[in-house]
Design a protein around this motif. Structure first.
Motif, mmCIF file in Angstrom:
data_model
loop_
_atom_site.group_PDB
_atom_site.id
_atom_site.type_symbol
_atom_site.label_atom_id
_atom_site.label_comp_id
_atom_site.label_asym_id
_atom_site.label_seq_id
_atom_site.Cartn_x
_atom_site.Cartn_y
_atom_site.Cartn_z
ATOM 1 N N LYS A 22 0.861 -1.224 0.095
ATOM 2 C CA LYS A 22 -0.056 0.111 0.113
ATOM 3 C C LYS A 22 0.921 1.173 0.002
ATOM 4 O O LYS A 22 0.536 2.190 -0.682
ATOM 5 C CB LYS A 22 -1.072 0.179 1.230
ATOM 6 C CG LYS A 22 -1.947 -0.926 1.277
ATOM 7 C CD LYS A 22 -2.952 -1.121 2.360
ATOM 8 C CE LYS A 22 -3.904 -2.088 2.234
ATOM 9 N NZ LYS A 22 -4.818 -2.153 3.409
ATOM 10 N N ARG A 23 2.089 1.289 0.596
ATOM 11 C CA ARG A 23 2.914 2.434 0.847
ATOM 12 C C ARG A 23 3.664 2.690 -0.738
ATOM 13 O O ARG A 23 3.602 3.803 -1.181
ATOM 14 C CB ARG A 23 3.879 2.037 1.809
ATOM 15 C CG ARG A 23 4.668 3.382 2.296
ATOM 16 C CD ARG A 23 5.366 2.990 3.353
ATOM 17 N NE ARG A 23 6.048 1.807 3.728
ATOM 18 C CZ ARG A 23 5.671 0.880 4.648
ATOM 19 N NH1 ARG A 23 4.878 1.326 5.662
ATOM 20 N NH2 ARG A 23 6.428 -0.237 4.739
ATOM 21 N N GLU A 24 3.830 1.654 -1.233
ATOM 22 C CA GLU A 24 4.624 1.619 -2.583
ATOM 23 C C GLU A 24 3.531 2.142 -3.651
ATOM 24 O O GLU A 24 3.981 2.946 -4.609
ATOM 25 C CB GLU A 24 5.210 0.310 -2.971
ATOM 26 C CG GLU A 24 6.367 0.016 -2.445
ATOM 27 C CD GLU A 24 7.543 0.913 -2.319
ATOM 28 O OE1 GLU A 24 7.693 1.652 -3.298
ATOM 29 O OE2 GLU A 24 8.316 0.739 -1.461
ATOM 30 N N ILE A 25 2.150 1.677 -3.605
ATOM 31 C CA ILE A 25 1.201 2.169 -4.469
ATOM 32 C C ILE A 25 1.169 3.766 -4.184
ATOM 33 O O ILE A 25 0.748 4.546 -5.196
ATOM 34 C CB ILE A 25 -0.028 1.476 -4.017
ATOM 35 C CG1 ILE A 25 -0.196 -0.092 -4.626
ATOM 36 C CG2 ILE A 25 -1.217 2.271 -4.719
ATOM 37 C CD1 ILE A 25 -0.172 -0.162 -6.184
ATOM 38 N N ALA A 26 0.816 4.049 -2.918
ATOM 39 C CA ALA A 26 0.661 5.548 -2.635
ATOM 40 C C ALA A 26 1.991 6.452 -3.311
ATOM 41 O O ALA A 26 1.739 7.244 -3.641
ATOM 42 C CB ALA A 26 0.667 5.931 -1.074
ATOM 43 N N LEU A 27 3.157 5.989 -3.181
ATOM 44 C CA LEU A 27 4.389 6.429 -3.637
ATOM 45 C C LEU A 27 4.165 6.763 -5.416
ATOM 46 O O LEU A 27 4.332 7.986 -5.625
ATOM 47 C CB LEU A 27 5.442 5.997 -3.267
ATOM 48 C CG LEU A 27 6.239 6.035 -2.137
ATOM 49 C CD1 LEU A 27 7.366 5.335 -1.739
ATOM 50 C CD2 LEU A 27 6.664 7.540 -1.914
#
Length: 88
Positions: A22-27
């Motif tokens: 989820k963090r990588e998607i947000a980035l």
């Protein structure tokens, strides 16, 4: 008891992976050019703590993820997905 400990460990690893995913998607949403240029016109964003990468194409404002690629797997197993998209 050892079996239950391994289940708990697996659950923690899965939760950690989910958070990082989820963090990588947000980035990528915030800065879609953050990934490095890769092959066949794709870009690659390496996860910070797991041996995975997003392989994606950015066209205008549309970001299409073609693979969540594990680093130990055949590195180009997803290429047909990109080529099929170009053939349309």
């Amino acid at each position: 008891m050892k079996h239950f400990a391994s289940i708990a460990d697996s659950l923690q690893i899965a939760k950690s992976f989910n958070r990082e995913f989820k963090r990588e998607i947000a980035l990528l949403r915030e800065r879609p050019w953050i990934g490095s240029p890769h092959i066949e016109g794709t870009r690659r964003k390496v996860f910070a703590h797991f041996p995975y990468s997003f392989v994606y194409v950015l066209q205008d404002s549309l970001l299409t993820i073609h693979a969540v690629a594990h680093h130990s797997r055949d590195p180009e197993y997803w290429l047909d997905r990109v080529r099929q998209r170009h053939d349309r």
